[in-house]
Write an enzyme that holds these catalytic residues in place. Structure first.
Site, PDB file in Angstrom:
ATOM      1  CE1 TYR A   1      41.960  37.001  40.625  1.00 13.79           C
ATOM      2  CE2 TYR A   1      43.599  38.522  41.477  1.00 13.79           C
ATOM      3  CZ  TYR A   1      42.957  37.300  41.533  1.00 13.79           C
ATOM      4  OH  TYR A   1      43.307  36.391  42.501  1.00 13.79           O
TER       5      TYR A   1
ATOM      6  CB  SER B   1      43.711  39.004  45.356  1.00 12.23           C
ATOM      7  OG  SER B   1      44.867  39.291  44.596  1.00 12.23           O
TER       8      SER B   1
END
Length: 272
Positions: free
Chosen positions: A166, A153
């Site tokens: 996350y 990510s």
């Protein structure tokens, strides 16, 4: 080159294949002649996606109800795949995402973070990749080849506000990708590869309300992302497919331990 890039008659396992990005990848793979094994916890979602994929190419898709953090279930799945398909050409680890309790609101501070939810997010995004990779790569070790793709990510590259769990998990995915690439290639040969893709910002079911208003306009966060993306737009799910294709194919035979950005230039721009 056509032969090197061919995915025809290959068999790929996908976790998270019922989501926005995973669903697009699954459709792309079956359209290119591959068999897809969908792994997930929801039978309803799996069956719905299987129906869609089999309507594109008959008998192209198989579903397996499995929790990717359940080691015993994955060990059983490994044996089932070996028995039913004899080989596994690749694994794409797409399971992951975020949950509201692990996402800070704009007016909150780090002291407001829900630790239990943050742990859940780390578990699904990190160990939901680590465990299936370690177990299913045993098939690749036995057969002597295979390609694994993890999902990183933009949050792994620099701090992105509000999503602590996350971000930590995706940062760990990057080093796990490199670690596992070294482990498999150095001990089991140069035909087992592990890479990661770091998507930029794509609008899916999980982040739609975070990035867009009900009228379709962008939220403040959505506008901030667009401002810092040189291409000036969000990505379309289909725009990950080319990188997935390359990394799964034999055209990437000397590529392992790398993280590839597919982000419209977001990671290349300082904001100034």
């Amino acid at each position: 080159m056509n032969e090197l890039l061919s995915l025809k008659n290959k068999t790929y396992a996908l976790s998270g294949g019922t989501g926005t990005l995973g669903g697009s990848i699954a459709e792309y793979l079956v359209k290119n002649g591959a068999k897809v094994l969908l792994l997930g916890r929801s039978v309803d979602k799996l069956e719905k996606k299987q129906t869609v994929l089999n309507s594109i190419v008959a008998d192209s898709t198989y579903i397996f109800k499995v929790d990717v953090m359940d080691e015993q279930a994955l060990l059983a799945l490994k044996e089932e795949i070996k028995k039913e398909f004899a080989h596994l050409d690749g694994l794409v680890n797409l399971a992951g995402g975020n949950i509201p309790g692990a996402t800070l609101k704009p007016d909150q501070t780090i002291r407001d973070i829900a630790m239990a939810d943050t742990r859940k997010v780390v578990d699904i995004n990190l160990f939901g990749t680590v465990i299936p990779t370690i177990i299913l790569s045993e098939i690749m070790v036995e057969q002597g080849y295979g390609s694994i793709i993890n999902i990183s990510s933009m949050a792994a590259k620099q701090s992105i506000s509000r999503v602590l769990g996350y971000s930590m998990a995706k940062g760990a995915i990057d080093i796990f990708t490199k670690w596992m690439a070294n482990e498999l290639a150095s001990k089991h040969g140069d035909k087992i590869r592990v890479n990661a893709i770091a998507p930029g910002f794509f609008i899916g079911n999980q982040n739609r309300r975070l990035l867009t208003n009900e009228d379709g306009s962008y939220t403040e966060r959505g506008n901030s992302i667009i401002k810092n993306t040189p291409m000036g737009r969000f990505g379309d799910a289909s725009e990950l497919n080319g990188m997935v294709h390359y990394l799964l194919s034999d055209a990437a035979s000397f590529v392992t331990g790398s993280v590839f950005d597919v982000d419209g230039g977001f990671s290349s721009f300082s904001g100034v």
